[in-house]
Design an enzyme around this catalytic site. Structure first.
Site: not given
Ligand SMILES: O=C(O)CCC(=O)N[C@@H](CCC(=O)O)C(=O)O
Ligand SMILES: [Zn+2]
Length: 343
Positions: A60, A63, A157, A221
């Protein structure tokens, strides 16, 4: 040639959808650097170990803290300030999304792995890049020296919202395989004391590496999304230091495992947006890990209420604006660390 190694991130951003060509450089300390594509750097130390480590950022593009961390580690490797003891692959996954300062250009790359990039009729540059990234990861793991290997992938992320638990990792679905204590300790060394256990396969990058290559793989994260320059690097120092140790030492410095130091949550619901008129039932400032009780309405999707199914159900990654069919909300419930099967 010089620009590639003088400013790897800058060069990558100049070739935002890829670069058809390869660059090699041998450092005075014997480390071999090979650029397979823009954003794709293979680092091979002179004497190899049994570890293969993938560190990725910019799946992303907005980020930025993970991008700054990778940029600095990469540049320190090139300038021989950062030792490398293990074969490592650095991936700056979606440079075009960095250039526009957004999560993605056309399609969320972290929903395109495990072949999802080729499902349906859609063709776009993010799908093509996700397919190539899969090939690079496959090549990295497959071209390792022979013998039993230990494989790792940390996909870095930052989250859109504030979070009551600032740093957390997603542990991709293991298909019943036990969880790994040493990995929980490594995450703790990164400042990540909170882990969410997925209960089903996903099309994320970390699940791809975990499932296809049996890697210890996580979405990590590290804090909140901020523009370049606005990240307080001290908040990320533990993580950066742990990654530097991971690649630079035979083993990173880890404390002995103590279950009470870890906050483990299991996925309760994955709520995918099904309708154009989808609304979350809480405001935009509601932080990740805010808890709701059983029966409380979390979202309304096409007029249908979606409710919490447990008391103390915590919301993660709420986003009402996702594409139809995609995850608009994850919910999790705390589980005792002692209840996990751990090796
Ligand atoms: O803050 C958010 O809403 C999204 C942050 C983010 O990019 N999180 C990942 C998590 C991936 C996973 O579930 O392993 C995503 O949403 O892609
Ligand atoms: Zn992300």
């Amino acid at each position: 040639m010089e620009t590639v190694f003088n400013d790897f991130l800058g060069w990558t951003r100049e070739h935002q959808w890829g670069y058809n060509g390869r660059f090699d450089k041998t450092l005075d300390n014997g480390t071999e650097l090979t650029v397979w594509d823009s954003g794709v750097l293979l680092v091979e130390p002179k004497s190899s170990s049994d570890k293969d480590i993938v560190i990725s950022c910019a799946v992303h593009g907005n980020e930025t803290a993970p991008i700054e961390i990778c940029r600095d580690i990469i540049q320190d490797i090139i300038e021989q300030r950062q030792p490398v003891q293990h074969r490592s692959l650095f991936l700056i996954a979606n440079p075009a999304s960095i250039n526009v300062g957004r999560r993605f250009v056309e399609e969320n790359m972290n929903r395109l792995f495990s072949g999802a990039h080729s499902r349906g009729e859609v063709i776009n540059p993010e799908r093509e890049r996700a397919a190539k990234i899969e090939q690079y990861v496959e090549r990295f793991f497959n071209e390792a020296p022979t013998g039993k290997r230990r494989r790792y992938h940390y996909d870095l992320h930052t989250a859109i919202r504030d979070s009551k638990r600032e740093k957390f990792a997603v542990y991709p679905y293991t298909h019943g395989k036990p969880y790994n204590k040493q990995q929980l300790q490594f995450l703790l060394a990164c400042g990540v004391d909170t882990v969410l256990l997925n209960q089903a396969p996903t099309t994320t990058f970390s699940y791809f590496s975990a499932h296809q290559f049996n890697a210890h793989a996580f979405t990590v994260e590290l804090g909140k999304v901020r523009p370049f320059g606005d990240n307080k690097r001290d908040d990320f120092a533990a993580a950066e230091n742990a990654f530097r140790q991971l690649i630079g030492q035979p083993e990173p410095d880890l404390e002995p495992f103590k279950p009470e130091q870890h906050y483990v949550f299991a996925e309760a619901q994955t709520i995918n947006r099904q309708n154009q008129n989808f609304e979350l039932n809480f405001d935009d400032n509601t932080a990740n890990f805010t808890a709701f009780d059983k029966g409380e309405v979390l979202a309304v999707d096409g007029g249908k209420e979606v409710r919490a199914i447990h008391d103390n159900e915590h919301i993660i990654f709420p986003n009402a604006k996702v594409a139809l069919g995609q995850r608009a909300l994850l919910t999790v419930v705390r589980v005792p660390t002692e209840s996990l099967e751990l090796v």
